[in-house]
Motif scaffolding. Structure first.
Motif, PDB file in Angstrom:
ATOM      1  N   TRP A   1      10.096  -8.599   0.098  1.00 53.20           N
ATOM      2  CA  TRP A   1       8.847  -8.109   0.210  1.00 53.20           C
ATOM      3  C   TRP A   1       7.935  -9.618   0.147  1.00 53.20           C
TER       4      TRP A   1
ATOM      5  N   LYS B   1       5.752  -2.239   3.678  1.00 51.56           N
ATOM      6  CA  LYS B   1       4.395  -1.641   3.657  1.00 51.56           C
ATOM      7  C   LYS B   1       3.479  -2.266   2.565  1.00 51.56           C
ATOM      8  N   GLU B   2       2.232  -2.798   2.718  1.00 48.65           N
ATOM      9  CA  GLU B   2       1.483  -3.267   1.797  1.00 48.65           C
ATOM     10  C   GLU B   2       0.847  -2.153   0.667  1.00 48.65           C
ATOM     11  N   ASP B   3       1.009  -1.201   1.167  1.00 48.15           N
ATOM     12  CA  ASP B   3       0.533   0.241   0.078  1.00 48.15           C
ATOM     13  C   ASP B   3       1.718   0.815  -0.436  1.00 48.15           C
ATOM     14  N   VAL B   4       2.806   0.408  -0.076  1.00 52.97           N
ATOM     15  CA  VAL B   4       3.971   1.232  -0.467  1.00 52.97           C
ATOM     16  C   VAL B   4       4.034   1.271  -2.229  1.00 52.97           C
TER      17      VAL B   4
ATOM     18  N   GLU C   1       2.014   4.088  -3.487  1.00 55.96           N
ATOM     19  CA  GLU C   1       2.551   5.107  -2.863  1.00 55.96           C
ATOM     20  C   GLU C   1       3.723   5.775  -3.869  1.00 55.96           C
TER      21      GLU C   1
ATOM     22  N   SER D   1      -4.318   1.830  -0.638  1.00 52.20           N
ATOM     23  CA  SER D   1      -5.041   2.472   0.645  1.00 52.20           C
ATOM     24  C   SER D   1      -5.690   3.876   0.303  1.00 52.20           C
TER      25      SER D   1
ATOM     26  N   ASN E   1      -2.254   8.320   0.894  1.00 49.83           N
ATOM     27  CA  ASN E   1      -1.034   7.417   0.411  1.00 49.83           C
ATOM     28  C   ASN E   1      -0.892   7.485  -0.949  1.00 49.83           C
TER      29      ASN E   1
ATOM     30  N   CYS F   1      -7.016  -2.247   0.507  1.00 47.40           N
ATOM     31  CA  CYS F   1      -6.355  -2.821   1.671  1.00 47.40           C
ATOM     32  C   CYS F   1      -7.375  -3.316   2.655  1.00 47.40           C
ATOM     33  N   PRO F   2      -7.218  -4.179   3.822  1.00 41.72           N
ATOM     34  CA  PRO F   2      -5.817  -4.723   3.877  1.00 41.72           C
ATOM     35  C   PRO F   2      -5.434  -6.039   2.997  1.00 41.72           C
TER      36      PRO F   2
END
Length: 470
Positions: free
Chosen positions: A211, A218-221, A224, A379, A383, A390-391
């Motif tokens: 990471w 993904k930066e927003d995982v 999520e 995000s 999501n 973000c970003p």
């Protein structure tokens, strides 16, 4: 289906700065849990150890301008050890060592089977292992600048050599298996990579080793996964969306802010004075969601705060339907926060100053700002059920770090994203890298006490034991 959180870390928020930290460390340093040692006596634990110190550890392993040394604390138990047996070595995280020794039952459980010595090593600048006094380290990068994963790995390598050559009888040729969770798991993985002549294998539980920037993560995982965990447990996605709007609407008026201050029992220094102050509550709730998703154990736990079993499901009882009014929406969020902060019913305030949550050792955010830069943001829908942040950019992160450590005046030269090269290194060693994905799971699951291990996780534990053996 209860969601597996692969990332063993706790998300703390200092205004907008979100920093990753292991919940086990906070069980010993969190402002709300400073009496944890009194609640649970180490002498009552089935795990016992001797506390020892390795002297003359170099402050700087890689240069010759600084000849200072310090003492590194470690715990050791050789009750199960037989000459030539393995050394099970925990690579300490960002916190006091007791928390890891008490919560890493896997090492203790299998030590008799393998006739192994058990060792827990403390990370420099945490717990009681300080190269320089805290008064100097907190205020000057000339003393704090030696806080890094690279230096810590070298500390551990030096300690392992001491154990094999001097401390443990007949261990000169003993194999060493390193264990760790979250950041400690990252250190374990990196120990195996950087010191393959010293470390024979590694169990890296919930370790986000990939990471970093340009890693494909993904930066927003994270949010999520958090959202999925709550929705799976009965939370209504639209109900939580409505709740954020309700908070914003109430914060527009003096009457609404007074209501929120009272409802959330905000301490005086954090009470809402302007509409923009509503972010104090929103960030507090966000932090609670992030944390509860990670410590969603099926039994009562006390990592971050006293919590019931399956706390996410308990929190979702108040967020299962869309509220009919702003106040009702705020009350739903309050019930979730109250579960986290006030499960025992004794808390007088709920959403505390986020700085206080960092505990006595406010140094993990420094690591997060100088080397452990993990892209993370929300995000928003579809999501996740948070708001859009973000970003994630290096420039934005650097600016927030400068605000947090204004006295240090961080410059661009101090902003590093190391270990990126480790990702392809790990991929190239795919034949020796085994990844276990465990459903219906939570953080630290691969290294906790087997007596509280749900039946559905037994297969994963058996695979780990098999690979320790081989």
């Amino acid at each position: 289906m209860r969601i597996l959180l692969l990332l063993l870390s706790i998300l703390l928020e200092v205004d907008c700065l979100r920093v990753l930290r292991d919940p086990v460390t906070l069980s010993f340093s969190n402002q709300r849990n400073r009496d944890f040692k009194n609640q649970f006596s180490i002498s009552d634990s089935p795990y016992q150890w001797s506390t020892e110190w390795l002297a003359n550890v170099p402050v700087d392993h890689f240069a010759f301008a600084n000849n200072d040394t310090f003492k590194l604390r470690y715990f050791i138990n050789t009750k199960s050890y037989e000459e030539g047996g393995p050394i099970f070595f925990y690579t300490g995280n960002e916190g006091a060592l007791e928390g890891f020794a008490l919560n890493t039952g896997f090492m203790w459980d299998i030590a008799p089977e393998f006739k192994a010595a058990v060792v827990f090593a403390e990370h420099r600048y945490y717990g009681e292992t300080w190269p320089y006094p805290k008064s100097l380290s907190y205020n000057d990068t000339r003393y704090l600048g030696y806080l890094s994963s690279e230096q810590a790995l070298a500390d551990f390598a030096l300690l392992i050599d001491h154990l094999k050559q001097n401390r443990i009888p007949g261990a000169a040729n003993s194999p060493v298996i390193v264990f760790g969770g979250s950041y400690g798991g990252m250190l374990s993985a990196w120990m195996r990579i950087k010191y393959p002549h010293i470390v024979h294998g590694a169990i890296a539980a919930s370790a986000p080793v990939f990471w970093f920037f340009d890693s494909g993560v993904k930066e927003d995982v994270y949010d999520e996964i958090v959202t999925r965990a709550f929705v799976t447990e009965g939370c209504n996605f639209k109900a939580i969306e409505k709740a954020w709007v309700g908070l914003d609407n109430l914060a527009q008026t003096e009457e609404g802010r007074a209501y929120l201050n009272s409802l959330f029992k905000l301490e005086k220094t954090r009470q809402l004075q302007t509409p923009g102050d509503v972010n104090i509550i929103k960030n507090c709730v966000h932090d609670v969601f992030d944390t509860m998703a990670m410590v969603n154990y099926p039994y009562e736990s006390n990592f971050m705060a006293p919590l019931p079993g399956w706390p996410v499901a308990a929190a979702c009882k108040s967020l299962s339907v869309v509220a009919k009014s702003d106040k009702e929406a705020a009350e739903g969020l309050h019930a979730a926060v109250n579960l986290y902060y006030n499960y025992t019913g004794k808390a007088e305030i709920l959403c505390t100053d986020p700085d206080a949550a960092l505990g006595e050792n406010n140094l993990w955010p420094y690591q997060a700002c100088t080397e452990m830069v993990m892209p993370i943001c929300s995000s928003g829908p579809p999501n996740d059920f948070f708001w859009n942040t973000c970003p994630f950019t290096a420039a934005g992160w650097l600016e927030e770090c400068k605000q947090l450590y204004v006295s240090f005046i961080l410059h661009d030269a101090h902003f590093m994203v190391p270990h990126a090269a480790l990702c392809p290194t790990l991929q190239n060693r795919a034949s020796t890298l085994l990844r276990f994905y465990q459903e219906n799971s939570i953080i630290h699951v691969k290294i906790i006490d087997q007596s509280i291990f749900p039946c559905s996780w037994v297969v994963s534990r058996k695979l780990e034991i098999k690979n320790v053996r081989t």
